[in-house]
Design an enzyme around this catalytic site. Structure first.
Site, short mmCIF file in Angstrom:
data_model
loop_
_atom_site.label_atom_id
_atom_site.label_comp_id
_atom_site.label_asym_id
_atom_site.label_seq_id
_atom_site.Cartn_x
_atom_site.Cartn_y
_atom_site.Cartn_z
N CYS A 130 0.84 -1.20 0.00
CA CYS A 130 0.00 0.00 0.00
C CYS A 130 0.87 1.25 0.00
CB CYS A 130 -0.93 0.01 1.21
SG CYS A 130 -2.00 1.47 1.22
N CYS A 133 -0.25 4.09 2.46
CA CYS A 133 0.12 3.84 3.85
C CYS A 133 1.63 3.95 4.05
CB CYS A 133 -0.39 2.48 4.30
SG CYS A 133 -2.21 2.41 4.42
#
Length: 182
Positions: A130, A133
């Site tokens: 991700c 993130c």
């Protein structure tokens, strides 16, 4: 305890992984809590039983609070990485304006130093792929004064733990297939 059991379980073609496990176990740029928490969070992120078991043994020096926080990092990021990666990948930007409506209280109160928890979330986010993130947690780490070398060490741990888990799972599948054919 060392990671020797995992290293011995790796086939010859994964010698680099074995050597990397050894060098990362001796990593000195991170504190022991940061290092072993990154190992444990990464192990729980990949979810391979033998890897979890052996890394839990190797991380025996972690306090109960740090062990719980590392596992919490793997748990919360399993949810957040899917959610935020989806928002990033979707063409419709309206989704990024909506509140997540997902509980994430552990991020505010992880039970260990915030910087350590952020580091473990970064490692798990690397495993789960991700980018949103990774950027968010890396930004928090940089604001707290953590060096790029330290952040890279946690990502290196995540990469090696992930690769070890994949190799061991593939070898187990191969052995199961050979046993079934016999």
């Amino acid at each position: 305890m060392s990671l020797d059991t995992l290293r011995r379980a790796l086939p010859a073609y994964a010698k680099d992984l074995s050597l990397n496990l050894s060098s990362l176990a001796n990593e000195t740029t991170l504190t022991d809590q940061q290092k072993w928490g990154a190992f444990l969070a990464s192990a729980f992120a990949v979810g391979q039983p033998a890897v979890i078991r052996e890394i839990e043994n190797a991380a025996a020096s972690l306090s109960d609070e740090a062990k719980t926080a590392a596992k919490s990092a793997a748990a919360i990021m399993a949810m957040n990485n899917v959610y935020y990666r989806s928002l990033h990948l979707m063409q419709n930007a309206e989704y990024r304006t909506l509140p997540a409506k997902l509980r994430m209280n552990v991020i505010a109160n992880p039970g260990v130093e915030k910087i350590d928890f952020e580091l473990w979330c970064t490692a798990v986010s690397a495993i789960n792929g991700c980018g949103m993130c990774l950027d968010a947690h890396e930004g928090e780490l940089r604001k707290a004064g953590m060096s790029t070398t330290n952040i890279q060490a946690a990502i290196r741990i995540a990469a090696v733990v992930n690769a070890v888990a994949h190799v061991l799972a593939a070898e187990e599948a191969t052995q199961s297939g050979e046993a079934a054919a016999a």
